[in-house]
Design a protein around this motif. Structure first.
Motif, mmCIF file in Angstrom:
data_model
loop_
_atom_site.group_PDB
_atom_site.id
_atom_site.type_symbol
_atom_site.label_atom_id
_atom_site.label_comp_id
_atom_site.label_asym_id
_atom_site.label_seq_id
_atom_site.Cartn_x
_atom_site.Cartn_y
_atom_site.Cartn_z
ATOM 1 N N UNK A 129 41.560 7.662 84.030
ATOM 2 C CA UNK A 129 40.666 7.034 83.262
ATOM 3 C C UNK A 129 40.987 5.863 82.863
ATOM 4 N N UNK A 130 39.893 4.846 82.722
ATOM 5 C CA UNK A 130 40.095 3.502 82.518
ATOM 6 C C UNK A 130 40.845 3.519 80.706
ATOM 7 N N UNK A 131 41.611 2.597 80.768
ATOM 8 C CA UNK A 131 42.139 2.479 79.113
ATOM 9 C C UNK A 131 41.122 2.423 78.064
ATOM 10 N N UNK A 132 39.837 1.417 78.673
ATOM 11 C CA UNK A 132 38.841 1.541 77.639
ATOM 12 C C UNK A 132 37.647 2.608 77.653
ATOM 13 N N UNK A 133 37.983 3.481 78.294
ATOM 14 C CA UNK A 133 37.034 4.718 78.438
ATOM 15 C C UNK A 133 37.543 5.923 78.588
ATOM 16 N N UNK A 134 38.433 6.186 77.371
ATOM 17 C CA UNK A 134 39.245 7.610 77.457
ATOM 18 C C UNK A 134 38.345 8.543 77.024
ATOM 19 N N UNK A 135 38.650 9.637 77.462
ATOM 20 C CA UNK A 135 38.061 10.989 76.919
ATOM 21 C C UNK A 135 38.103 10.976 75.553
ATOM 22 N N UNK A 144 47.169 5.709 71.177
ATOM 23 C CA UNK A 144 48.229 4.859 70.496
ATOM 24 C C UNK A 144 48.883 4.156 71.527
ATOM 25 N N UNK A 145 49.641 5.017 72.618
ATOM 26 C CA UNK A 145 50.211 4.396 73.394
ATOM 27 C C UNK A 145 49.756 3.286 74.414
ATOM 28 N N UNK A 146 48.375 3.813 74.672
ATOM 29 C CA UNK A 146 47.566 2.945 75.656
ATOM 30 C C UNK A 146 47.148 1.871 74.950
ATOM 31 N N UNK A 147 46.776 1.944 73.542
ATOM 32 C CA UNK A 147 46.369 0.904 72.924
ATOM 33 C C UNK A 147 47.543 -0.524 72.702
ATOM 34 N N UNK A 148 48.642 0.166 72.693
ATOM 35 C CA UNK A 148 49.739 -0.823 72.628
ATOM 36 C C UNK A 148 49.970 -1.384 74.001
ATOM 37 N N UNK A 149 49.703 -0.691 75.101
ATOM 38 C CA UNK A 149 49.935 -1.146 76.404
ATOM 39 C C UNK A 149 49.031 -2.211 76.958
ATOM 40 N N UNK A 150 47.645 -1.778 76.830
ATOM 41 C CA UNK A 150 46.377 -2.347 77.205
ATOM 42 C C UNK A 150 45.824 -3.128 76.416
ATOM 43 N N UNK A 152 46.905 -4.917 73.255
ATOM 44 C CA UNK A 152 47.541 -5.735 72.722
ATOM 45 C C UNK A 152 47.936 -5.479 71.181
ATOM 46 N N UNK A 153 47.756 -4.083 70.916
ATOM 47 C CA UNK A 153 48.074 -3.704 69.643
ATOM 48 C C UNK A 153 49.644 -3.716 69.453
ATOM 49 N N UNK A 154 50.187 -4.229 68.410
ATOM 50 C CA UNK A 154 51.707 -4.009 68.273
ATOM 51 C C UNK A 154 52.026 -2.501 68.333
#
Length: 159
Positions: A129-135, A144-150, A152-154
């Motif tokens: 899945x693309x990080x901006x189109x998760x199921x 949460x982890x993918x938002x941190x990685x891709x 820019x979330x702290x």
């Protein structure tokens, strides 16, 4: 209407027993999750037969095993992903709110090949899945982890 797999039905009842057993046999538990990205920028996620939602592949670190060895083993078992370079530590999180004494290490798998998975019965589905189109049913920790990685979330210390 789809029915839940039998493992998803019994899991809410068996998980407390697993936690109790883990607590009796270990003072602290440690888990790993792997982040693998294919050539199209998609992230590998798995859907287990015993918990709901999409997760980063991973699991527990066995006695005598390093975290790096554990994530390589788990990626192979759950998704047939063979790391061709050592995993790279991204973050470490406390899972205290959901399982006291538990911690989760997240690793990047920067290069890999794909083969048949070795685990049978544990994984219901594998997907990229693309990080901006998760199921929609991606687990909150996966999001949460993918938002941190891709995104820019702290990073947070909590799982």
């Amino acid at each position: 209407m789809s029915r839940k797999p039998w493992r998803a039905v019994v899991e809410p009842y068996t998980r407390p027993l697993f936690f109790a057993f883990s607590r009796l046999t270990r003072g602290m538990t440690l888990g790993v999750r792997g982040v693998a990205i294919d050539g199209e920028g998609r992230v590998l996620l798995v859907k287990h037969t015993y918990v709901m939602g999409w997760w980063l592949p991973g699991g527990g670190v066995d006695k005598g095993e390093t975290t790096q060895q554990a994530v390589v083993r788990e990626m192979r078992e759950e998704a047939g992903l063979i790391a061709t370079v050592p995993p790279r530590l991204l973050s470490l999180h406390s899972n205290e709110a959901y399982f006291p004494g538990d911690h989760v290490a997240v690793f990047a798998i920067d290069a890999f090949t794909l083969e048949d998975r070795t685990s049978h019965g544990e994984i219901a589905e594998i997907g990229w899945f693309t990080p901006d189109a998760l199921p929609e049913d991606a687990h909150r920790s996966t999001k949460a982890r993918l938002a941190e990685i891709f995104g820019g979330v702290s990073p947070t210390e909590s799982w």
